[in-house]
Motif scaffolding. Structure first.
Motif, PDB file in Angstrom:
ATOM      1  N   TYR A 117       0.417  -3.061  -8.541  1.00 29.52           N
ATOM      2  CA  TYR A 117       1.265  -2.283  -7.633  1.00 29.52           C
ATOM      3  C   TYR A 117       0.459  -1.639  -6.514  1.00 29.52           C
ATOM      4  O   TYR A 117       0.760  -1.821  -5.325  1.00 29.52           O
ATOM      5  CB  TYR A 117       2.026  -1.206  -8.423  1.00 29.52           C
TER       6      TYR A 117
ATOM      7  N   VAL B 181      -0.272   0.348  -1.147  1.00 27.04           N
ATOM      8  CA  VAL B 181       0.185   1.733  -1.282  1.00 27.04           C
ATOM      9  C   VAL B 181      -0.976   2.690  -1.559  1.00 27.04           C
ATOM     10  O   VAL B 181      -0.899   3.881  -1.248  1.00 27.04           O
ATOM     11  CB  VAL B 181       1.257   1.826  -2.395  1.00 27.04           C
TER      12      VAL B 181
ATOM     13  N   TYR C  39      -5.533  -8.089 -10.700  1.00 25.48           N
ATOM     14  CA  TYR C  39      -4.388  -8.000  -9.783  1.00 25.48           C
ATOM     15  C   TYR C  39      -4.395  -9.225  -8.917  1.00 25.48           C
ATOM     16  O   TYR C  39      -3.965  -9.465  -7.966  1.00 25.48           O
ATOM     17  CB  TYR C  39      -4.440  -6.698  -8.976  1.00 25.48           C
TER      18      TYR C  39
ATOM     19  N   HIS D  65       5.536   4.369  -2.679  1.00 29.02           N
ATOM     20  CA  HIS D  65       6.512   3.586  -1.938  1.00 29.02           C
ATOM     21  C   HIS D  65       6.624   2.167  -2.514  1.00 29.02           C
ATOM     22  O   HIS D  65       6.277   1.933  -3.648  1.00 29.02           O
ATOM     23  CB  HIS D  65       6.117   3.552  -0.458  1.00 29.02           C
ATOM     24  N   ALA D  66       7.121   1.260  -1.666  1.00 27.62           N
ATOM     25  CA  ALA D  66       7.330  -0.141  -2.067  1.00 27.62           C
ATOM     26  C   ALA D  66       8.251  -0.190  -3.288  1.00 27.62           C
ATOM     27  O   ALA D  66       9.314   0.432  -3.277  1.00 27.62           O
ATOM     28  CB  ALA D  66       5.988  -0.826  -2.324  1.00 27.62           C
ATOM     29  N   TRP D  67       7.831  -0.886  -4.352  1.00 22.73           N
ATOM     30  CA  TRP D  67       8.722  -1.032  -5.513  1.00 22.73           C
ATOM     31  C   TRP D  67       8.430  -0.026  -6.619  1.00 22.73           C
ATOM     32  O   TRP D  67       8.850  -0.203  -7.762  1.00 22.73           O
ATOM     33  CB  TRP D  67       8.661  -2.460  -6.047  1.00 22.73           C
TER      34      TRP D  67
ATOM     35  N   TRP E 171       8.434   9.471  -4.381  1.00 24.44           N
ATOM     36  CA  TRP E 171       8.491   8.608  -3.198  1.00 24.44           C
ATOM     37  C   TRP E 171       7.875   9.321  -2.001  1.00 24.44           C
ATOM     38  O   TRP E 171       7.045   8.765  -1.285  1.00 24.44           O
ATOM     39  CB  TRP E 171       9.937   8.216  -2.891  1.00 24.44           C
TER      40      TRP E 171
ATOM     41  N   ASN F 232      -1.915  -4.618  -4.388  1.00 30.57           N
ATOM     42  CA  ASN F 232      -1.201  -5.706  -3.722  1.00 30.57           C
ATOM     43  C   ASN F 232      -0.209  -5.216  -2.675  1.00 30.57           C
ATOM     44  O   ASN F 232       0.104  -5.939  -1.715  1.00 30.57           O
ATOM     45  CB  ASN F 232      -0.488  -6.576  -4.750  1.00 30.57           C
ATOM     46  N   THR F 233       0.329  -4.008  -2.849  1.00 27.86           N
ATOM     47  CA  THR F 233       1.256  -3.475  -1.861  1.00 27.86           C
ATOM     48  C   THR F 233       0.544  -2.668  -0.773  1.00 27.86           C
ATOM     49  O   THR F 233       1.136  -2.358   0.257  1.00 27.86           O
ATOM     50  CB  THR F 233       2.299  -2.547  -2.523  1.00 27.86           C
TER      51      THR F 233
END
Length: 275
Positions: A147, A153, A275, A219-221, A214, A150-151
């Motif tokens: 998470y 964040v 990841y 954020h993101a998923w 948030w 890869n995003t």
């Protein structure tokens, strides 16, 4: 539609009372305040909720006002991952007020002591509870690197490599994790649970929990795992009645988060993640 007045409010269908509407407005205000960052609209929803609560039930109004006071306190400051001394003092003060106001007003003004922080419960953790702590570390290891990295964040958190910065990041993640449980579970969930069925109170606190994180930077998923985590934390607290245990769960998860953040900003450090 039944006209009977019950202790939980005027019941309009099985398991649903008029108290659900103002409670939902308070919960939705968190989305407006923290996700949409619309302060005026969020405060308007809180005011509307309190007006409706005043019409329904006095005790309900008092409890909803305690939650509102906490939400307003934390919404008045920037909610970020800034670990500078100035920001940590400002946000830390708001966090103390958000938890302290409901606690002290409930205990000393209302004298019902509805908000409690049960640490020394006298009940040892069961084998299942101990195994769950280990499972939390495994789940964090499997989920958080994919998470955060890869995003991208992880860039919402400061890059630190010096000892003082690392300590500040560690302190910040731990203090915030403890506060999440003090406010969203021991305060918001407990106060809502006095007036609503378990499932309703749990969903409403989880919306607030997720919305706050948030704005913090998840954020993101992230809501896909934060929302279930918040639901589960409230269920565990309902079963164990132990702040110590849910804090242990949260801090273990946050410790993995701390390690992932260090690795994400310094790829040669703690190079153990997949990841």
């Amino acid at each position: 539609m039944s006209n009977r007045a019950l202790a939980g409010g005027i019941r309009i269908r099985n398991g649903i009372s008029l108290k659900l509407l103002p409670s939902a407005l308070v919960s939705f205000s968190g989305f407006v305040l923290f996700v949409l960052e619309q302060r005026i609209a969020g405060y308007g929803l809180l005011a509307m909720a309190l007006v409706l609560a005043a019409v329904i039930d006095r005790a309900f109004l008092r409890d909803l006002a305690l939650i509102t006071a906490g939400l307003v306190a934390i919404s008045l400051v920037p909610i970020t991952t800034d670990i500078s001394t100035g920001h940590m003092v400002v946000m830390g003060t708001a966090m103390i007020l958000a938890v302290g106001i409901p606690y002290f007003v409930s205990r000393f003004a209302f004298k019902d002591h509805a908000v409690r922080f049960p640490v020394m419960t006298g009940h040892p953790w069961t084998r299942t509870e101990k195994w769950y702590l280990a499972a939390v570390v495994v789940m964090g290891y499997a989920l958080l690197p994919a998470y955060m990295v890869n995003t991208g964040v992880y860039t919402n958190w400061p890059a630190v490599s010096d000892p003082e910065g690392v300590f500040r990041l560690f302190l910040g993640t731990n203090v915030l994790g403890i506060w999440d449980e003090l406010f969203f579970i021991c305060t918001v969930f407990v106060l809502l649970r006095r007036h609503l069925p378990l499932a309703q109170a749990n969903v409403l606190q989880a919306v607030l929990f997720t919305s706050f994180l948030w704005e913090l930077g998840f954020h993101a998923w992230a809501p896909a795992f934060i929302f279930p985590f918040a639901l589960l934390q409230a269920l565990i607290f309902t079963k164990t009645k132990s702040l110590s245990y849910i804090v242990a769960v949260h801090l273990l998860f946050d410790f993995v988060l701390f390690l992932v953040l260090l690795h994400a900003h310094n790829r040669a450090w703690i190079d153990i993640f997949i990841y």
